[in-house]
Design an enzyme around this catalytic site. Structure first.
Site, PDB file in Angstrom:
ATOM      1  N   SER A 290      53.127  51.038  90.733  1.00 18.57           N
ATOM      2  CA  SER A 290      52.839  50.445  89.811  1.00 18.57           C
ATOM      3  C   SER A 290      52.857  50.817  88.854  1.00 18.57           C
ATOM      4  O   SER A 290      53.177  50.018  87.832  1.00 18.57           O
ATOM      5  CB  SER A 290      52.101  50.525  90.348  1.00 18.57           C
ATOM      6  OG  SER A 290      50.887  51.094  90.059  1.00 18.57           O
ATOM      7  N   LYS A 291      52.911  52.231  87.512  1.00 27.44           N
ATOM      8  CA  LYS A 291      53.577  52.707  86.802  1.00 27.44           C
ATOM      9  C   LYS A 291      52.628  51.985  85.914  1.00 27.44           C
ATOM     10  O   LYS A 291      53.649  52.175  84.667  1.00 27.44           O
ATOM     11  CB  LYS A 291      55.142  52.276  85.673  1.00 27.44           C
ATOM     12  CG  LYS A 291      55.560  53.442  86.735  1.00 27.44           C
ATOM     13  CD  LYS A 291      57.154  53.011  86.414  1.00 27.44           C
ATOM     14  CE  LYS A 291      58.657  54.205  87.587  1.00 27.44           C
ATOM     15  NZ  LYS A 291      58.722  53.490  88.931  1.00 27.44           N
ATOM     16  N   ARG A 292      51.169  52.445  86.298  1.00 30.53           N
ATOM     17  CA  ARG A 292      50.293  51.509  84.959  1.00 30.53           C
ATOM     18  C   ARG A 292      50.124  52.259  84.111  1.00 30.53           C
ATOM     19  O   ARG A 292      50.517  53.204  84.114  1.00 30.53           O
ATOM     20  CB  ARG A 292      49.184  51.116  85.803  1.00 30.53           C
ATOM     21  CG  ARG A 292      48.831  50.058  86.963  1.00 30.53           C
ATOM     22  CD  ARG A 292      49.606  48.982  86.727  1.00 30.53           C
ATOM     23  NE  ARG A 292      49.261  47.817  88.142  1.00 30.53           N
ATOM     24  CZ  ARG A 292      49.854  46.704  87.916  1.00 30.53           C
ATOM     25  NH1 ARG A 292      50.842  46.510  86.992  1.00 30.53           N
ATOM     26  NH2 ARG A 292      49.478  46.645  88.899  1.00 30.53           N
TER      27      ARG A 292
END
Length: 266
Positions: free
Chosen positions: A89-91
């Site tokens: 999700s590359k938060r």
């Protein structure tokens, strides 16, 4: 069992293949219209060959399929608990919001690891890393064509990606649960990152459709004693066939990649 120990066990069982679960319903075989049904078939066909599964969050959120994402992760955890799940999700956000994103990944979706964007600094990473048994996979030197626009920029004489790698190795890895995203399309950068982050596993995108070199990845990315890599393949596995044999074709593609990695690592 912690994510780190799960991955080590999968390596010991002879696989470094990360199977990306990036559903595109328009590419599904005619007989399959449901995302979870497609994922389930892929998972059942490849679980014994995979070191991990990696669902990409946007592929679910864009089509309001978050319930299918949760169902997919729950299915893996129930039927293949030895294969960890990375939520891609590359938060990356301020500390209080990062804390909520960590809860989303690890408590709501029950993922074993999550990808994190460190652009906003340490307080975007540490709320994830505080989940000591979970994996935190930090973007370092990515595989996309424009990655170098920022990641290769020099700060105090060194590219940004090396600053990220050094922080990850020396400061963020206090629970031994940090890994790095290092693209197969940047083999020289991978070699330099491994030199400053000798202990951190690499999640490696870019093999296959993006043209990354598998031999260079194995040579430049492994730990000194071998292993250390989670080499991702998504489209080449998921869409190896558009027919009714899609699951069998996915298995064959996974096995081919697994064997190729192992042969290069000998």
């Amino acid at each position: 069992m912690s994510f780190s120990n799960q991955i080590k066990q999968r390596w010991q069982q002879g696989t470094a293949v990360c199977v990306g679960l990036d559903p595109l319903p328009e590419l599904f075989p005619a007989a399959v219209s449901d995302i979870f049904a497609f994922n389930k078939a892929i998972i059942d066909a490849t679980a014994d060959l995979a070191c991990c599964f990696k669902p990409q969050f946007a592929h679910y959120a864009a089509v309001a399929a978050e319930p299918a994402l949760k169902q997919t992760i729950a299915y893996i955890r129930e039927f293949y608990p030895s294969v960890p799940v990375i939520l891609d999700s590359k938060r990356g956000d301020i500390g209080s919001t990062a804390t909520m994103y960590a809860r989303e990944a690890f408590e709501h979706y029950q993922a074993d690891a999550v990808t994190v964007n460190p652009y906003m600094g340490s307080d975007t990473v540490l709320p994830f890393a505080d989940y000591a048994d979970k994996g935190v996979i930090v973007l370092c030197r990515t595989s996309n064509p424009s990655a170098g626009e920022f990641q290769n920029r020099l700060i105090d004489g060194e590219p940004l990606y090396l600053h990220v790698a050094r922080l990850a190795q020396e400061q963020w890895n206090r629970h031994g649960n940090i890994s790095l995203v290092v693209g197969a399309t940047a083999p020289e950068e991978m070699r330099r990152i491994r030199a400053v982050a000798p202990d951190l596993p690499f999640l490696v995108p870019g093999i296959g459709a993006q043209g990354g070199d598998l031999q260079a990845t194995v040579d430049n990315g492994r730990f000194a004693g071998g292993q250390g890599l989670m080499i991702n393949s998504s489209r080449a596995i998921l869409y190896a066939s558009s027919g009714a044999d899609f699951a069998q074709a996915a298995r064959a593609a996974t096995l081919t990649l697994k064997n190729a990695i192992n042969q290069l690592a000998e």
